[in-house]
Each structure stands twice: as structure tokens, then as C-alpha cells.
Design a protein around this motif. Structure first.
Motif, PDB file in Angstrom:
ATOM      1  N   MET A   1       0.914  -1.234   0.052  1.00 26.36           N
ATOM      2  CA  MET A   1      -0.013   0.004   0.018  1.00 26.36           C
ATOM      3  C   MET A   1       0.927   1.280  -0.002  1.00 26.36           C
ATOM      4  O   MET A   1       1.885   1.376   0.760  1.00 26.36           O
ATOM      5  CB  MET A   1      -0.768  -0.072   1.329  1.00 26.36           C
ATOM      6  CG  MET A   1      -1.646   1.150   1.444  1.00 26.36           C
ATOM      7  SD  MET A   1      -2.729   1.653   0.215  1.00 26.36           S
ATOM      8  CE  MET A   1      -4.053   0.419   0.581  1.00 26.36           C
ATOM      9  N   LYS A 128      -6.752  -3.522   2.877  1.00 26.18           N
ATOM     10  CA  LYS A 128      -6.968  -5.106   2.814  1.00 26.18           C
ATOM     11  C   LYS A 128      -7.197  -5.337   1.334  1.00 26.18           C
ATOM     12  O   LYS A 128      -6.625  -6.131   0.698  1.00 26.18           O
ATOM     13  CB  LYS A 128      -7.765  -5.635   3.745  1.00 26.18           C
ATOM     14  CG  LYS A 128      -7.386  -5.464   5.304  1.00 26.18           C
ATOM     15  CD  LYS A 128      -8.672  -6.021   6.155  1.00 26.18           C
ATOM     16  CE  LYS A 128      -8.215  -6.051   7.756  1.00 26.18           C
ATOM     17  NZ  LYS A 128      -9.267  -6.348   8.610  1.00 26.18           N
ATOM     18  N   THR A 131      -4.850  -4.408  -1.207  1.00 28.69           N
ATOM     19  CA  THR A 131      -3.632  -5.438  -1.072  1.00 28.69           C
ATOM     20  C   THR A 131      -3.982  -6.573  -1.859  1.00 28.69           C
ATOM     21  O   THR A 131      -3.208  -6.993  -2.717  1.00 28.69           O
ATOM     22  CB  THR A 131      -3.125  -5.614   0.321  1.00 28.69           C
ATOM     23  OG1 THR A 131      -2.758  -4.397   0.958  1.00 28.69           O
ATOM     24  CG2 THR A 131      -2.201  -6.512   0.477  1.00 28.69           C
ATOM     25  N   ASP A 132      -5.242  -6.816  -1.632  1.00 29.05           N
ATOM     26  CA  ASP A 132      -5.698  -8.103  -2.403  1.00 29.05           C
ATOM     27  C   ASP A 132      -5.679  -7.959  -3.929  1.00 29.05           C
ATOM     28  O   ASP A 132      -5.428  -8.933  -4.566  1.00 29.05           O
ATOM     29  CB  ASP A 132      -6.979  -8.753  -1.735  1.00 29.05           C
ATOM     30  CG  ASP A 132      -6.883  -9.508  -0.427  1.00 29.05           C
ATOM     31  OD1 ASP A 132      -5.481  -9.517  -0.226  1.00 29.05           O
ATOM     32  OD2 ASP A 132      -7.829  -9.669   0.217  1.00 29.05           O
TER      33      ASP A 132
END
Length: 198
Positions: A1, A128, A131-132
Motif C-alpha cells: 500500500m 486490505k 492489497t488483495d
């Protein structure tokens, strides 16, 4: 990130929060009188205007552009999330419709803390998911982001018609979180100067 993304998110959040507080001082927490479908309709009204502006080269009869509409959507989503909250000090629909004076007794700090808490949750989710998905939002068009918001508004409408029940899908809170993040991504892609002093 990348830190730059979070910095931009925080500037957008600060702008939205300052606007929310200013309107609360002007009007009081009258938005507690909205029913859930009404809040969803307000989000729909704003995203419909964004889509209309997209399809007409941003021609508008009133000065507000798409950026301020995205900000409005973010704040309506936070209002929705606060109304779904069952924390102490947050009135229910029945509370406010039975006695309007309840609105005058709501502690502003409770509302502001709830706002910040929900935005912290959204920020963590953004980290989150980004990132995924590997910055997938960067390759999306603004019109696709608008359509993602529209789809989630429709999903919320269907969930409300089903009395908030979902058999296998994510519920209203997840939809609202996604709407906020798509609005943030759209505002970043627009590179609006709305937040330069945020």
C-alpha cells in the motif's frame, strides 16, 4: 500500500468530516429522521446526477460538480452506518419519531466519534482490499466506478425489501463500505482540487 494513497484518503476524509460537522451545526442531526430507504434514495439521487453529468460532458445547471456529489454520497453512507449502529447514545428510528426533542439531546461528540470510527473501519478495509486486488481501481474508468456505486445502491434496496436478510451475500454494511471506497477512488482519479487545503 503506497503512503500517497492513504494520504489522499485522509485528506478526503477530513474534508467530508468538516463538511458533516458544519452541516450538523447548521441543521442539527435531522438526518436521523430518514428511514433507511430514504437514505438509500439520497445516495441514488446523487449517483444518478453523477452519471448524468458523465453522459453530458459535465454540463450542469447548478455549480456543484461530480466531486461534491461523491462527497455527499460518502457522508450519506456514514449517516446510514451510524443509524445502523446500536451503540449507547445513538437513537433508534422509533426514538426520534416518537419525540423530536430526542434530536436536541443527542451528544455531538457521540455522533462525531461514531463518524470517525466508521471511517477508520472503511480505511482498514481499503488497505486490505487494495492489497488483495493490487491497485485494480487504477485501471478502472470513472464511469465504471459510478456504475459500481449504482449497483450497490440497488443491492441495498433489494436487501431492505428482504427485511435486511441475505442468504449468501454480504449485507448492507459491506455495500456501504464499498460505496465509500469507490467514491474515494473516483475522487482520487478525478484529481480534484477540492481537498488541496485538507
Amino acid at each position: 500500500m503506497e503512503p500517497q494513497l492513504l494520504d489522499k484518503f485522509d485528506k478526503i476524509l477530513n474534508y467530508c468530516f468538516r463538511l458533516f460537522k458544519s452541516k450538523n451545526l447548521d441543521y442539527g442531526p435531522t438526518w436521523f429522521l430518514y428511514r433507511f430507504q430514504s437514505l438509500n434514495d439520497e445516495i441514488w439521487r446523487k449517483v444518478k446526477r453523477i452519471r448524468t453529468l458523465e453522459e453530458h460532458d459535465d454540463y450542469a445547471c447548478i455549480p456543484e460538480g461530480r466531486d461534491i456529489e461523491y462527497v455527499g454520497i460518502i457522508n450519506y453512507c456514514i449517516m446510514f452506518l451510524i443509524k445502523l449502529d446500536t451503540s449507547a447514545g445513538i437513537p433508534t428510528n422509533d426514538d426520534v419519531t416518537e419525540d423530536l426533542e430526542v434530536l436536541d439531546k443527542i451528544d455531538n461528540d457521540i455522533i462525531y466519534n461514531a463518524y470517525q470510527a466508521h471511517m477508520t473501519t472503511v480505511r482498514e478495509l481499503l488497505i486490505k482490499k487494495n492489497t488483495d486486488y493490487g491497485d485494480a481501481w487504477k485501471s478502472m474508468s470513472l464511469t465504471s466506478m459510478t456504475d459500481q456505486v449504482i449497483i450497490r445502491v440497488y443491492r441495498i434496496r433489494k436487501i431492505l425489501l428482504n427485511n435486511g436478510k441475505c442468504s449468501v451475500s454480504e449485507g448492507i454494511i459491506a455495500q456501504l463500505h464499498d460505496i465509500i471506497n469507490y467514491c474515494v477512488f473516483a475522487l482520487i482519479k478525478m484529481d480534484t482540487n477540492l481537498f488541496t487545503n485538507g
